[in-house]
Design a protein around this motif. Structure first.
Motif, PDB file in Angstrom:
ATOM      1  N   THR A 109       0.851  -1.183   0.000  1.00 54.40           N
ATOM      2  CA  THR A 109       0.000   0.000   0.000  1.00 54.40           C
ATOM      3  C   THR A 109       0.887   1.232   0.000  1.00 54.40           C
ATOM      4  N   GLU A 110       0.386   2.300  -0.555  1.00 51.20           N
ATOM      5  CA  GLU A 110       1.102   3.577  -0.539  1.00 51.20           C
ATOM      6  C   GLU A 110       0.081   4.697  -0.393  1.00 51.20           C
ATOM      7  N   GLY A 111       0.587   5.905  -0.172  1.00 51.64           N
ATOM      8  CA  GLY A 111      -0.333   7.020  -0.017  1.00 51.64           C
ATOM      9  C   GLY A 111       0.323   8.355  -0.335  1.00 51.64           C
ATOM     10  N   LEU A 112      -0.517   9.310  -0.698  1.00 51.98           N
ATOM     11  CA  LEU A 112      -0.067  10.681  -0.947  1.00 51.98           C
ATOM     12  C   LEU A 112      -1.047  11.621  -0.266  1.00 51.98           C
ATOM     13  N   ARG A 113      -0.558  12.815   0.050  1.00 52.01           N
ATOM     14  CA  ARG A 113      -1.496  13.863   0.449  1.00 52.01           C
ATOM     15  C   ARG A 113      -2.262  14.258  -0.806  1.00 52.01           C
ATOM     16  N   LEU A 114      -3.506  14.731  -0.644  1.00 51.59           N
ATOM     17  CA  LEU A 114      -4.316  15.020  -1.830  1.00 51.59           C
ATOM     18  C   LEU A 114      -3.637  16.037  -2.749  1.00 51.59           C
ATOM     19  N   ASP A 115      -3.000  17.075  -2.150  1.00 53.28           N
ATOM     20  CA  ASP A 115      -2.375  18.074  -3.034  1.00 53.28           C
ATOM     21  C   ASP A 115      -1.181  17.495  -3.787  1.00 53.28           C
ATOM     22  N   GLU A 116      -0.493  16.527  -3.183  1.00 55.83           N
ATOM     23  CA  GLU A 116       0.596  15.860  -3.908  1.00 55.83           C
ATOM     24  C   GLU A 116       0.022  15.034  -5.057  1.00 55.83           C
ATOM     25  N   ALA A 117      -1.073  14.361  -4.768  1.00 51.86           N
ATOM     26  CA  ALA A 117      -1.691  13.509  -5.793  1.00 51.86           C
ATOM     27  C   ALA A 117      -2.219  14.353  -6.948  1.00 51.86           C
TER      28      ALA A 117
END
Ligand code: HEM
Lengths: 281, 220
Positions: A157-165
């Motif tokens: 699993t991975e993740g980004l902050r919405l603004d990064e995405a």
């Protein structure tokens, strides 16, 4: 011989500016970025679902089935939807030559094709409560022998902050060198966030979920003091295992100095203004 | 030299094994199998070769304890020296080829990265053992030789942590790429446990009883 020969020829192709005649382990000025060869890009892969041996990933992934494929987009969105791969290929496809910097201090230059993730997110319409985007890799131990190992909290699993995405550099890659994405590189589609260490760029995605809280990520779960949620490339923020000051570009013999945000500081530094990057590593 | 015992195959075997890692690196280089990051691959192959020979030298006494096979004992020195040879080549690859002999950067790495410090510690533990491995020192140092060479037990432990920490994961949390370091670590621990005098007496007593019974059965 292939490895050595192409390594040498790439070095030669870079010309005199690629090596520092004065010596030293890393040159001071940013060096020219020449895309790595297709062979290099598809035969030197960190893809623990297949193997921890970078050379073994290519042969072990030969029988992986990237089609048919579906990606579920959900969580805090107005328009949850499961997309077939063909639906995603309708988003405007662009070519982007990006540096890829592995946390293990090596790097590649890869000509990706794909679409900006913000195009997909715009269609999904994140709710105002959505703050993060969580990504999940396919869980299928039959196709991914590495997923039988009990030492990892599979699936990846991975993740980004919405603004990064939403940033225009953030890509969902569906191909490279004009071909559909090769299996060892995360077929049929993967994330590419060029200013972060490579492990953030999750492969073989089956789920994209908008969340309010910061999602758990595989390497952060395994060793939180080593692999932070942000994991932005930063020569000043030390890692307990590898020095991040320098890196070896695959195909070169000297080390290069690592660039802040992998050389994309002009585009992305503003995302982190006011943040202490050594605390939010 | 003692009387001729025919072809000295244990000794020849050790030397064949001794050159095998170097031969396999050359072979891999010729067939393009050093990966597209050959410096790192060579560095890791040499580190693993050093580990294998260090563990092999630690295995000599336990093998003798378990099997009573005397002719393993004289092989220990060569195994230890191969461990030192590969550790030296591993270090040279790291310092000269990987980091271009940039002493300032190498110094920083040793101070900043515990796993590199542990590699260096292991290497520095092996150095005096290699230097004093000759008969001359063995005779001259007498009892002290034996205590000095017990440092190899510490080297056996530090190299496992060095190996595990060189990998992505967390040995103590049993998470990540730790299976191989874990198995090598268990092997080293068993080899050390087999040296504890009580364990050793128990095992060789057991072996002699088993062997004795065999003889009795045969003669009956
Ligand atoms: C003398 C100082 C030493 C230094 C500076 C050193 C440095 C390193 C470095 C930098 C790595 C990581 C290589 C990479 O993944 O890029 C490594 C890995 C390793 N080293 Fe050392 N090391 C030293 C001594 C030793 C010794 C004495 C041994 C064994 C007796 C050893 C065994 C290993 C092993 C087994 C690995 C892991 C190889 C793998 O990834 O498969 N090292 N060492």
């Amino acid at each position: 011989m292939a490895g050595i020969v192409s390594a040498a020829s790439l070095l030669a192709a870079c010309g005199a500016n690629a090596t520092d005649p004065a010596g030293g382990s890393a040159t001071q000025t940013p060096l020219a970025d020449v895309p790595n060869t297709f062979e290099q890009i598809t035969n030197y892969n960190n893809y623990y679902e297949f193997s921890t041996d970078k050379q073994a990933v290519n042969p072990l992934s030969a029988n992986f089935r990237p089609t048919p494929w579906a990606v579920e987009v959900g969580g805090l969105v107005q328009n949850p939807k499961t997309y077939a791969l063909e639906d995603l290929l309708r988003f405007e496809q662009v070519e982007r030559v990006y540096r890829l910097r592995c946390v293990e201090a090596w790097s590649l230059v890869i000509p990706w094709t794909g679409f900006e993730l913000n195009k997909l997110l715009a269609e999904a319409e994140p709710m105002t409560s959505a703050k993060y985007v969580a990504f999940t890799t396919l869980l299928d131990p039959e196709q991914f022998p590495g997923q039988s190992s009990p030492f990892y909290p599979w699936p990846y699993t991975e993740g980004l902050r919405l603004d990064e995405a939403m940033h225009r550099l953030t890509l969902i890659a569906t191909g490279l060198y004009g071909e559909s994405l090769p299996n060892p590189n995360g077929a049929p589609l993967r994330l590419v966030v060029p200013w972060k260490y490579g492990f953030k760029s999750i492969k073989a995605i089956v789920k994209i979920e908008l969340t309010e809280t910061q999602p758990a990520t595989l390497w952060n779960t395994i060793a939180p003091e080593e692999y932070g949620f942000y994991s932005n490339v930063n020569p000043e923020v030390d890692h307990p295992r590898w020095s991040q000051r320098t890196e070896r570009r695959i195909g070169e013999l000297d080390r290069r100095n690592t660039l802040l945000f992998n050389g994309y500081a002009d585009e992305v530094a503003s995302l982190y203004s006011g943040m202490d990057l050594s605390v939010n590593y | 030299m003692s009387r001729d015992k025919g072809f000295p195959w244990p000794r020849v075997l050790v030397h064949l094994l001794g050159v095998l890692p170097l031969a396999s690196i050359f072979f891999a280089a010729l067939t393009g199998r050093l990966t597209f990051n050959p410096i790192q691959d060579i560095e890791q192959r040499l580190g693993r070769a050093a580990l294998y020979f260090l563990v092999a030298s630690l295995a000599v006494t336990p093998i003798y304890t378990l099997t009573g096979w005397r002719s393993v004992l004289p092989r220990r020195r060569a195994l230890g020296l191969y461990a030192f040879l590969y550790a030296s080549l591993h270090f040279i690859t790291f310092a000269v080829i990987d980091y271009g002999f940039d002493l300032r950067e190498i110094g920083r790495l040793i101070l900043e990265k515990p796993f590199i410090l542990l590699g260096l510690t292991t290497g520095l533990l092996l150095l005096p053992l290699a230097v004093t491995s000759f008969d001359y020192f063995m005779r001259k140092m007498g009892k002290k030789w034996k205590s000095l060479h017990r440092l190899v037990y510490i080297a056996g432990v530090t190299v496992i942590i060095h190996y595990a920490w060189a990998k992505k994961g967390d040995l103590f949390a049993l998470q990540g790429d730790i299976l191989k370091p874990l198995l090598w670590g268990l092997l080293v621990v068993s080899l050390l446990v087999l040296r504890i005098p009580a364990v050793r007496r128990g095992v060789s007593g057991l072996r002699q009883r088993v062997a004795g019974r065999g003889k009795v059965l045969k003669s009956a």
